[in-house]
Design an enzyme around this catalytic site. Structure first.
Site: not given
Length: 384
Positions: A250-251, A294, A335, A337
């Site tokens: 993600c990030l 986002g 994600h 997970e």
């Protein structure tokens, strides 16, 4: 007595609802999530720091809440908006209601809001600044609207949600340094379930301090906000690429891209939900994924970088996976997970550990050690 509340958007849209949870005003970026369940994981996901989340599925809170489903102990979400909240949840795991949880954590909620209309507004005009307010009258709204328009969204979300102190989750296998940009508990769970020895460090830990821990691999966690707001993290990742196997989520995926010379951009309304299809370009298989972001990696910016696109979003073609052409490093935008969501992509954790093993085999193939170490054994005495 239930109080009337309002959702006030910076573009002038006003929606009415009723208060539940904590009775307080909340300011933040108003977004929506399409998950049908998993509201407890959503509201406790650190990646929602600074945001007011609208759940598109009509009924929330029907199975209550429990101590096991938190993704963080201190939820950073600013507010929750739903169509209907179940006041009498029914589930054998339930230990309380959604309203009680919000109240106990100081998080305001609004229900009986036309969430379909609100979602259509966000889809058309994009995620925007907004406020949740209870105990006010309609005639007071113009002054709050002016306040919303003149207030800037926070830019230090990562600093707010990252651990302040490093900590250790002992294991018997690969030593993983997990850089916490707002890490979900599910990521730590997947590593410890595989018996990894995990060292969690704050987001601003320098590369040299990470390498002193002698990691077998480094995992770049998820987190909130714009990746360009944490330039020190980009520098750290840049210094780590090629030094040790990397896996970004993600990030962490966006920071990995920036560190390798790519660019990122803001999406109109983001990807938030547990039903996002992603295509793997090597296998042509489709995975259903859980997403919350986002911002996305700009595909055109990858041309002059050592990165290769491995996966794309089926819905809009955004970059969902990257791998380095030379160094042992890869990343995914979603994600693996889940929490909440499908388990289609959990194998990425096994892929990460396999990459570590391959990297170690390459390092040791050039010499013959004069000692033997049994599988899974580590020399912890040299680790600070």
């Amino acid at each position: 007595m239930t109080k009337t509340g309002f959702v006030i958007l910076e573009d002038g849209h006003i929606l009415e609802g009723k208060s539940f949870g904590a009775e307080k005003k909340a300011f933040g970026e108003v977004v929506f999530n399409t998950s049908m369940s998993g509201y407890q994981e959503v509201l406790s996901d650190p990646s929602y720091c600074g945001q007011i989340v609208t759940m598109t599925y009509p009924l929330m809170g029907n199975y209550g809440v429990n101590r096991d489903d938190f993704e963080s102990l201190d939820p950073a979400i600013h507010g929750l908006i739903v169509k209907e909240q179940a006041q009498q949840p029914s589930n054998w795991r339930s230990e309380g209601s959604l309203s009680e949880l919000l109240a106990s954590r100081g998080i305001p909620g609004l229900y009986d809001v036309d969430t379909r209309q609100l979602t259509k507004i966000i889809r058309k005009h994009g995620a925007m600044k907004g406020m949740m307010a209870t105990g006010i009258e309609r005639k007071d709204i113009p002054q709050y609207l002016e306040q919303i328009r003149s207030t800037s969204l926070t830019t230090d979300q990562v600093a707010q949600v990252s651990t302040k102190n490093a900590f250790h989750c002992p294991g018997t296998k690969d030593r993983i340094v997990l850089i916490d940009y707002g890490c979900k508990a599910g990521i730590l769970r997947e590593l410890t379930d595989r018996h990894c020895d995990v060292r969690v460090v704050p987001y601003d830990t320098h590369a040299e301090d990470i390498l002193k821990l002698r990691p077998d691999g480094v995992l770049l966690s998820n987190g909130p906000g714009n990746p360009k707001h944490v330039p020190q993290a980009v520098e750290t990742v840049r210094a780590l690429v090629g030094q040790v196997p990397l896996f970004g989520i993600c990030l962490g995926h966006q920071l990995f891209a920036l560190a390798c010379g790519a660019d990122t951009h803001k999406l109109t309304f983001g990807h938030r939900g547990a039903n996002h299809p992603v295509k793997d370009l090597q296998t042509n298989k489709i995975m259903m994924t859980s997403q919350n972001h986002g911002y996305a990696v700009a595909r055109d910016s990858l041309k002059q970088t050592p990165l290769e696109v491995t996966q794309l979003a089926v819905n809009d073609g955004t970059v969902e996976g990257l791998k380095h052409k030379e160094a042992p490093a890869f990343s995914v935008q979603y994600h693996p997970e889940a929490s909440p969501g499908p388990f289609d992509s959990q194998a990425h954790f096994d892929q990460f550990l396999a990459m570590i093993e391959e990297h170690q085999n390459r390092k040791t193939s050039h010499y013959t050690p004069n000692f033997q170490v049994s599988k899974g054994e580590k020399d912890y005495a040299t680790i600070s």
